[in-house]
Scaffold this motif. Structure first.
Motif, PDB file in Angstrom:
ATOM      1  N   GLY A  43       0.812  -1.222   0.000  1.00  0.00           N
ATOM      2  CA  GLY A  43       0.000   0.000   0.000  1.00  0.00           C
ATOM      3  C   GLY A  43       0.846   1.273   0.000  1.00  0.00           C
ATOM      4  O   GLY A  43       0.741   2.098  -0.915  1.00  0.00           O
ATOM      5  N   PRO A  44       1.728   1.453   1.018  1.00  0.00           N
ATOM      6  CA  PRO A  44       2.510   2.687   1.064  1.00  0.00           C
ATOM      7  C   PRO A  44       3.389   2.868  -0.175  1.00  0.00           C
ATOM      8  O   PRO A  44       3.539   3.983  -0.672  1.00  0.00           O
ATOM      9  CB  PRO A  44       3.388   2.499   2.317  1.00  0.00           C
ATOM     10  N   GLU A  45       3.918   1.762  -0.695  1.00  0.00           N
ATOM     11  CA  GLU A  45       4.793   1.884  -1.870  1.00  0.00           C
ATOM     12  C   GLU A  45       3.994   2.315  -3.100  1.00  0.00           C
ATOM     13  O   GLU A  45       4.443   3.142  -3.885  1.00  0.00           O
ATOM     14  CB  GLU A  45       5.504   0.548  -2.166  1.00  0.00           C
ATOM     15  N   SER A  46       2.794   1.731  -3.251  1.00  0.00           N
ATOM     16  CA  SER A  46       2.050   2.126  -4.450  1.00  0.00           C
ATOM     17  C   SER A  46       1.600   3.580  -4.329  1.00  0.00           C
ATOM     18  O   SER A  46       1.625   4.323  -5.318  1.00  0.00           O
ATOM     19  CB  SER A  46       0.919   1.155  -4.778  1.00  0.00           C
ATOM     20  N   ASP A  47       1.255   4.032  -3.124  1.00  0.00           N
ATOM     21  CA  ASP A  47       0.915   5.459  -2.949  1.00  0.00           C
ATOM     22  C   ASP A  47       2.123   6.331  -3.282  1.00  0.00           C
ATOM     23  O   ASP A  47       1.994   7.383  -3.917  1.00  0.00           O
ATOM     24  CB  ASP A  47       0.481   5.743  -1.499  1.00  0.00           C
ATOM     25  N   ALA A  48       3.310   5.888  -2.834  1.00  0.00           N
ATOM     26  CA  ALA A  48       4.529   6.683  -3.088  1.00  0.00           C
ATOM     27  C   ALA A  48       4.811   6.774  -4.586  1.00  0.00           C
ATOM     28  O   ALA A  48       5.148   7.846  -5.104  1.00  0.00           O
ATOM     29  CB  ALA A  48       5.725   6.059  -2.356  1.00  0.00           C
ATOM     30  N   ILE A  49       4.635   5.672  -5.286  1.00  0.00           N
ATOM     31  CA  ILE A  49       4.908   5.693  -6.738  1.00  0.00           C
ATOM     32  C   ILE A  49       3.918   6.626  -7.433  1.00  0.00           C
ATOM     33  O   ILE A  49       4.285   7.423  -8.288  1.00  0.00           O
ATOM     34  CB  ILE A  49       4.835   4.258  -7.324  1.00  0.00           C
ATOM     35  N   MET A  50       2.647   6.543  -7.020  1.00  0.00           N
ATOM     36  CA  MET A  50       1.625   7.376  -7.664  1.00  0.00           C
ATOM     37  C   MET A  50       1.788   8.860  -7.322  1.00  0.00           C
ATOM     38  O   MET A  50       1.182   9.707  -7.971  1.00  0.00           O
ATOM     39  CB  MET A  50       0.221   6.903  -7.270  1.00  0.00           C
ATOM     40  N   SER A  51       2.580   9.165  -6.287  1.00  0.00           N
ATOM     41  CA  SER A  51       2.739  10.582  -5.927  1.00  0.00           C
ATOM     42  C   SER A  51       3.883  11.253  -6.697  1.00  0.00           C
ATOM     43  O   SER A  51       4.102  12.456  -6.556  1.00  0.00           O
ATOM     44  CB  SER A  51       2.977  10.716  -4.420  1.00  0.00           C
ATOM     45  N   ILE A  52       4.600  10.490  -7.506  1.00  0.00           N
ATOM     46  CA  ILE A  52       5.704  11.084  -8.286  1.00  0.00           C
ATOM     47  C   ILE A  52       5.117  11.953  -9.395  1.00  0.00           C
ATOM     48  O   ILE A  52       4.266  11.503 -10.165  1.00  0.00           O
ATOM     49  CB  ILE A  52       6.618   9.968  -8.884  1.00  0.00           C
ATOM     50  N   ARG A  53       5.569  13.190  -9.478  1.00  0.00           N
ATOM     51  CA  ARG A  53       4.954  14.127 -10.426  1.00  0.00           C
ATOM     52  C   ARG A  53       5.687  14.191 -11.758  1.00  0.00           C
ATOM     53  O   ARG A  53       5.149  14.677 -12.742  1.00  0.00           O
ATOM     54  CB  ARG A  53       4.866  15.517  -9.784  1.00  0.00           C
ATOM     55  N   LYS A  54       6.921  13.703 -11.777  1.00  0.00           N
ATOM     56  CA  LYS A  54       7.639  13.681 -13.054  1.00  0.00           C
ATOM     57  C   LYS A  54       7.176  12.475 -13.881  1.00  0.00           C
ATOM     58  O   LYS A  54       6.754  11.459 -13.307  1.00  0.00           O
ATOM     59  CB  LYS A  54       9.152  13.597 -12.801  1.00  0.00           C
ATOM     60  N   PRO A  55       7.258  12.584 -15.205  1.00  0.00           N
ATOM     61  CA  PRO A  55       6.778  11.472 -16.035  1.00  0.00           C
ATOM     62  C   PRO A  55       7.631  10.209 -15.884  1.00  0.00           C
ATOM     63  O   PRO A  55       8.859  10.291 -15.778  1.00  0.00           O
ATOM     64  CB  PRO A  55       6.856  12.022 -17.454  1.00  0.00           C
ATOM     65  N   ILE A  56       6.954   9.069 -15.869  1.00  0.00           N
ATOM     66  CA  ILE A  56       7.631   7.767 -15.768  1.00  0.00           C
ATOM     67  C   ILE A  56       7.161   6.903 -16.939  1.00  0.00           C
ATOM     68  O   ILE A  56       5.965   6.636 -17.089  1.00  0.00           O
ATOM     69  CB  ILE A  56       7.295   7.032 -14.453  1.00  0.00           C
ATOM     70  N   VAL A  57       8.104   6.483 -17.757  1.00  0.00           N
ATOM     71  CA  VAL A  57       7.791   5.609 -18.897  1.00  0.00           C
ATOM     72  C   VAL A  57       8.229   4.197 -18.529  1.00  0.00           C
ATOM     73  O   VAL A  57       9.368   3.992 -18.107  1.00  0.00           O
ATOM     74  CB  VAL A  57       8.569   6.079 -20.157  1.00  0.00           C
ATOM     75  N   ALA A  58       7.336   3.224 -18.677  1.00  0.00           N
ATOM     76  CA  ALA A  58       7.721   1.821 -18.451  1.00  0.00           C
ATOM     77  C   ALA A  58       8.198   1.233 -19.775  1.00  0.00           C
ATOM     78  O   ALA A  58       7.510   1.361 -20.792  1.00  0.00           O
ATOM     79  CB  ALA A  58       6.536   1.028 -17.920  1.00  0.00           C
ATOM     80  N   ALA A  59       9.377   0.620 -19.751  1.00  0.00           N
ATOM     81  CA  ALA A  59       9.884  -0.091 -20.935  1.00  0.00           C
ATOM     82  C   ALA A  59       9.850  -1.577 -20.578  1.00  0.00           C
ATOM     83  O   ALA A  59      10.637  -2.043 -19.759  1.00  0.00           O
ATOM     84  CB  ALA A  59      11.298   0.372 -21.259  1.00  0.00           C
ATOM     85  N   VAL A  60       8.900  -2.289 -21.178  1.00  0.00           N
ATOM     86  CA  VAL A  60       8.611  -3.663 -20.738  1.00  0.00           C
ATOM     87  C   VAL A  60       9.038  -4.683 -21.785  1.00  0.00           C
ATOM     88  O   VAL A  60       8.598  -4.627 -22.932  1.00  0.00           O
ATOM     89  CB  VAL A  60       7.099  -3.830 -20.447  1.00  0.00           C
ATOM     90  N   SER A  61       9.900  -5.605 -21.358  1.00  0.00           N
ATOM     91  CA  SER A  61      10.261  -6.742 -22.194  1.00  0.00           C
ATOM     92  C   SER A  61       9.991  -8.002 -21.379  1.00  0.00           C
ATOM     93  O   SER A  61      10.125  -7.992 -20.157  1.00  0.00           O
ATOM     94  CB  SER A  61      11.743  -6.633 -22.557  1.00  0.00           C
ATOM     95  N   GLY A  62       9.612  -9.073 -22.026  1.00  0.00           N
ATOM     96  CA  GLY A  62       9.392 -10.337 -21.324  1.00  0.00           C
ATOM     97  C   GLY A  62       8.186 -10.272 -20.394  1.00  0.00           C
ATOM     98  O   GLY A  62       7.213  -9.563 -20.655  1.00  0.00           O
ATOM     99  N   TYR A  63       8.313 -10.983 -19.265  1.00  0.00           N
ATOM    100  CA  TYR A  63       7.154 -11.129 -18.372  1.00  0.00           C
ATOM    101  C   TYR A  63       6.849  -9.850 -17.579  1.00  0.00           C
ATOM    102  O   TYR A  63       7.736  -9.283 -16.938  1.00  0.00           O
ATOM    103  CB  TYR A  63       7.399 -12.254 -17.368  1.00  0.00           C
TER     104      TYR A  63
END
Ligand code: CAA
Length: 258
Positions: free
Chosen positions: A85-105
């Motif tokens: 819970g706290p970690e997902s709230d912390a990630i969602m509070s980041i205001r700079k853009p975050i791009v996920a680069a996903v390969s594999g699973y």
């Protein structure tokens, strides 16, 4: 600071955060989540950083929450510590853009972590899934909520109830990812996208991120009003004067985040 489960590299204006638990296919354990949150907060505080790329390895972005860690826990443990819970709230509070680069699973918490980013660029080998049902549990980091908003009820039910994997083409068709590139080109593409974003005014970038995210939290009417007012407020910035003057004068804008 030195991390053990992630690697952070800052080049020009882009912070690259690479999940790095190769022996566990980057499964999300407590240490990795803590380190990831710290690195994101550092990127947020570092004026040099204007965009973040979050990635894993070629084989796995992340194969989910760490099952070995969770197998020891009972309801009272996960409820008391509010697991993730706290970690997902912390990630969602980041205001700079975050791009996920996903390969594999990108499975379970891995798929959910990718969805917490602002958008996903996938390699043609990417595989998304919410297989928690096979473990006798369900998604706990957005797989029944964000995924449903991204790809609709029918496909989200299918993914969550069968635990099947979705390949990159289907993920793009369904709106889960914004683009698919050959696996060898993934990081080049992600970097070029991040550099493009980094050229913009940070004020505008943050306003856009906030406005798009608001669309998931509110009614259309309220969201449109929020958007319009933020649009109006950007006319108080020097970057708006500069951006429009540059267009009129047929030159590149020089944004100063003011
Ligand atoms: N947690 C802990 N360890 C994991 C893991 C996970 N989620 N996924 C993989 N690993 C480990 C394996 O145990 C294995 O370790 P050992 O060599 O020590 O046995 C190593 O990573 C390599 O994995 P495999 O040998 O299984 O590799 P594979 O290529 O044969 O299969 C896979 C790959 C299909 C991804 C398979 O590993 C798999 O099914 N993983 C689990 C996926 C999953 O169920 N994810 C959901 C987790 S629950 C969750 O995420 C909850 C939530 O919403 C928050």
């Amino acid at each position: 600071m030195a991390y053990e489960t992630i690697i952070v590299e800052i080049e020009d204006h882009v912070a690259l955060i690479k999940l790095n638990r190769p022996d566990a296919l980057n499964a999300l354990n407590a240490q990795l989540m803590t380190e990831l949150c710290k690195a994101l907060k550092e990127a947020q505080a570092n004026d040099k950083v204007r965009c973040v790329i979050l990635t894993g390895s070629e084989k796995a972005f992340a194969a989910g929450a760490d099952i070995k860690m969770m197998s020891e826990k009972g309801f009272v443990d996960v409820f008391s510590e509010d697991l993730f819970g706290p970690e997902s709230d912390a990630i969602m509070s980041i205001r700079k853009p975050i791009v996920a680069a996903v390969s594999g699973y990108a499975l379970g918490g891995g798929c959910e972590l990718a969805m917490m980013c602002d958008f996903i660029i996938a390699s043609d080998t990417a595989k998304f899934g919410q297989p928690e049902i096979n473990l006798g549990v369900m998604a706990g980091l957005g797989g029944s909520q964000r995924l449903t908003r991204f790809i609709g009820k029918s496909k989200a039910m299918d993914m969550n109830l069968t635990g099947r994997f979705m390949d990159a083409d289907e993920a793009e068709r369904s709106g889960l990812v914004s683009r698919v590139v050959p696996v060898k080109k993934l990081m080049e593409e992600a970097r070029s996208v991040a550099e493009k974003i980094a050229e913009k005014s940070m004020i505008t970038t943050m306003a856009i991120k906030e406005s798009v995210n608001r669309s998931y939290e509110t009614t259309l009417r309220e969201g449109l009003l929020f958007e319009r007012r933020v649009f109006h407020s950007l006319f108080a910035t020097e970057d708006q004067s500069e951006g429009m003057a540059a267009f009129v004068e047929k030159r590149e804008p020089q944004f100063r985040d003011k």
